[in-house]
Design a protein around this motif. Sequence first.
Motif, PDB file in Angstrom:
ATOM      1  N   ASN A  15       0.846  -1.195   0.000  1.00  9.59           N
ATOM      2  CA  ASN A  15       0.000   0.000   0.000  1.00  9.59           C
ATOM      3  C   ASN A  15       0.880   1.243   0.000  1.00  9.59           C
ATOM      4  O   ASN A  15       1.991   1.223   0.531  1.00  9.59           O
ATOM      5  CB  ASN A  15      -0.892  -0.011   1.249  1.00  9.59           C
ATOM      6  CG  ASN A  15      -2.087   0.897   1.133  1.00  9.59           C
ATOM      7  OD1 ASN A  15      -2.783   0.896   0.129  1.00  9.59           O
ATOM      8  ND2 ASN A  15      -2.333   1.682   2.158  1.00  9.59           N
ATOM      9  N   GLY A  17       1.406   5.514   0.656  1.00  5.58           N
ATOM     10  CA  GLY A  17       0.901   6.686   1.350  1.00  5.58           C
ATOM     11  C   GLY A  17       1.944   7.243   2.304  1.00  5.58           C
ATOM     12  O   GLY A  17       3.039   6.684   2.472  1.00  5.58           O
ATOM     13  N   SER A 203      -1.881  12.018  -5.144  1.00  7.82           N
ATOM     14  CA  SER A 203      -2.738  11.946  -3.966  1.00  7.82           C
ATOM     15  C   SER A 203      -3.664  10.750  -4.068  1.00  7.82           C
ATOM     16  O   SER A 203      -3.915  10.230  -5.164  1.00  7.82           O
ATOM     17  CB  SER A 203      -3.569  13.237  -3.852  1.00  7.82           C
ATOM     18  OG  SER A 203      -4.589  13.123  -2.905  1.00  7.82           O
ATOM     19  N   ARG A 204      -4.167  10.313  -2.916  1.00  7.87           N
ATOM     20  CA  ARG A 204      -5.284   9.370  -2.950  1.00  7.87           C
ATOM     21  C   ARG A 204      -6.507  10.119  -3.467  1.00  7.87           C
ATOM     22  O   ARG A 204      -6.770  11.244  -3.063  1.00  7.87           O
ATOM     23  CB  ARG A 204      -5.580   8.822  -1.540  1.00  7.87           C
ATOM     24  CG  ARG A 204      -4.511   7.904  -0.982  1.00  7.87           C
ATOM     25  CD  ARG A 204      -5.026   7.237   0.305  1.00  7.87           C
ATOM     26  NE  ARG A 204      -4.025   6.370   0.901  1.00  7.87           N
ATOM     27  CZ  ARG A 204      -3.262   6.707   1.927  1.00  7.87           C
ATOM     28  NH1 ARG A 204      -3.391   7.902   2.488  1.00  7.87           N
ATOM     29  NH2 ARG A 204      -2.371   5.874   2.421  1.00  7.87           N
ATOM     30  N   LYS A 209      -9.067  14.307   0.441  1.00  8.41           N
ATOM     31  CA  LYS A 209      -7.989  14.948  -0.306  1.00  8.41           C
ATOM     32  C   LYS A 209      -8.496  16.051  -1.238  1.00  8.41           C
ATOM     33  O   LYS A 209      -7.738  16.580  -2.051  1.00  8.41           O
ATOM     34  CB  LYS A 209      -7.217  13.902  -1.116  1.00  8.41           C
ATOM     35  CG  LYS A 209      -6.486  12.873  -0.252  1.00  8.41           C
ATOM     36  CD  LYS A 209      -5.390  13.504   0.580  1.00  8.41           C
ATOM     37  CE  LYS A 209      -4.590  12.450   1.338  1.00  8.41           C
ATOM     38  NZ  LYS A 209      -3.501  13.060   2.133  1.00  8.41           N
ATOM     39  N   GLY A 234      -2.211   8.531  -8.573  1.00  3.97           N
ATOM     40  CA  GLY A 234      -2.980   8.066  -7.420  1.00  3.97           C
ATOM     41  C   GLY A 234      -4.291   7.452  -7.852  1.00  3.97           C
ATOM     42  O   GLY A 234      -4.728   7.593  -9.004  1.00  3.97           O
ATOM     43  N   ASP A 235      -4.924   6.767  -6.922  1.00  2.00           N
ATOM     44  CA  ASP A 235      -6.187   6.094  -7.216  1.00  2.00           C
ATOM     45  C   ASP A 235      -7.087   6.187  -5.999  1.00  2.00           C
ATOM     46  O   ASP A 235      -6.640   6.521  -4.909  1.00  2.00           O
ATOM     47  CB  ASP A 235      -5.942   4.629  -7.590  1.00  2.00           C
ATOM     48  CG  ASP A 235      -6.999   4.081  -8.523  1.00  2.00           C
ATOM     49  OD1 ASP A 235      -8.052   4.749  -8.682  1.00  2.00           O
ATOM     50  OD2 ASP A 235      -6.797   3.008  -9.096  1.00  2.00           O
ATOM     51  N   GLY A 236      -8.359   5.911  -6.193  1.00  2.00           N
ATOM     52  CA  GLY A 236      -9.299   5.966  -5.092  1.00  2.00           C
ATOM     53  C   GLY A 236     -10.729   6.017  -5.578  1.00  2.00           C
ATOM     54  O   GLY A 236     -11.002   5.993  -6.794  1.00  2.00           O
ATOM     55  N   SER A 260      -2.506   4.274  -9.632  1.00  2.00           N
ATOM     56  CA  SER A 260      -1.677   4.062  -8.445  1.00  2.00           C
ATOM     57  C   SER A 260      -0.199   3.985  -8.829  1.00  2.00           C
ATOM     58  O   SER A 260       0.160   3.368  -9.835  1.00  2.00           O
ATOM     59  CB  SER A 260      -2.097   2.768  -7.747  1.00  2.00           C
ATOM     60  OG  SER A 260      -1.341   2.561  -6.580  1.00  2.00           O
TER      61      SER A 260
END
Length: 444
Positions: A15, A17, A203-204, A209, A234-236, A260
């Motif tokens: 993961n 971050g 960023s997430r 965010k 980034g992903d989310g 990501s």
Amino acid sequence: MLHNVCMVSDFFYPNMGGVEEHIFNLSQCLLLQGHKVVVFTHSYGDRVGVRYMTNGLKVYYLPIKTFYNQCILPTMVSSLPLIRYILLREQIHIVHGHSAFSALAHETMMIGRLIGLKTVFTDHSLFGFADVSAIITNKFLEISLADCNHCICVSHIGKENTVLRACVPHDRVSVIPNAVDTTVFTPDPTQRSKNKITIVVVSRLVYRKGIDLLAQIIADMCARYSEVEFLIGGDGVKRWLLEEVIQTFKLENRVRLLGSLEHSQVRDVLVQGHIFLNTSLTEAYCMAIVEAASCGLQVVSTKVGGIPEVLPPELIYLAEPNVPALLNSLEEAISDLRANSVLSPDECHKVVKTLYNWMDITERTEIVYGRIINEPKKKLGKQLQSYVQSGALPFLLVVTLMYLILRSLEWLVPREDIDIAPTYFGVPEKQSKLSRRSSHLKAS
């Protein structure tokens, strides 16, 4: 004095971050100082069991499934035998938990306290006081930290927030910021486009965010400036919103969603940009803006949480967390870039290099470890009294049950029957001293 330290959090590699990077870098520096460091986290897909990372960092991917948002379900008892066994096998002296969201960190810290270990907690986030999720999280944090030896916050505003919401005495909270590896995050202006102004976001892609703000900013900036393009890593769960904006305004050639990123890829993305944009609605520190500044980018960020403490004014444009204010700051940054009235990438890098250093952060963390290691061990009555002060009286039943299970395990699986894990890595002469100290502690 050398220590055996267990870093524990639900958030760790693979993961990505700020918490994951903090744990990894701090662990690496502690290893270089001669300490023994192991990491506890839950399994990630087929990554289960023991893995060794750079410099022999030993990571236990515990066979525990996640429940919500990459966190385990805090049962308090189901994983207790396994966690106790590994803590004793690795001869841990200090359990260092990370992130208020991490159920595994709080659970392991509580088990560690009940078997006589010292505990440290690092809070990486800011929370409110009004919404339901914040109230529940704050109460859980107050219970968890009631018997914690010491807390670390990454900013002064973070310290104030933790003291208020978790009811921790201010003298048990220290401020130790994050840092950045400036040997990795170096500028390379040759990677920038000469005809475009590239705004980078790493960023997430989640509500916290500020991705809702980012979606509107992309649409407005692309309409106002034909030379502006966006590079988003980034992903989310909010990715769909950015995809919708790109499709609606036909920005496929001006906005790239990279998905990501591995941490090793972040620098290669940052150096392509002129401006780094951070739209977070809440941040205790924000390591991403430090990495961006170290790569020579001008930073535009929301003025929330601990962000104003992180970078000097010549490296950052601060704005209120709304679209008009962020647009004004972006336009100011673009105007300064065109006028060549900003620090060069190399000058930005030099400023960040003087401000943040992981070895300095490690030395300050070692001071915390040294302060708590000789604190007298609390008896069970004193520990229960700490939890009574939190006001969560039913939780005493959980703590008592955990204690009874641990006492049963002392009979079923005695400490002296647990094989001690050998230490293969580290500074040899320091590790030999550490082994002798561990043997002394076991004998006592």
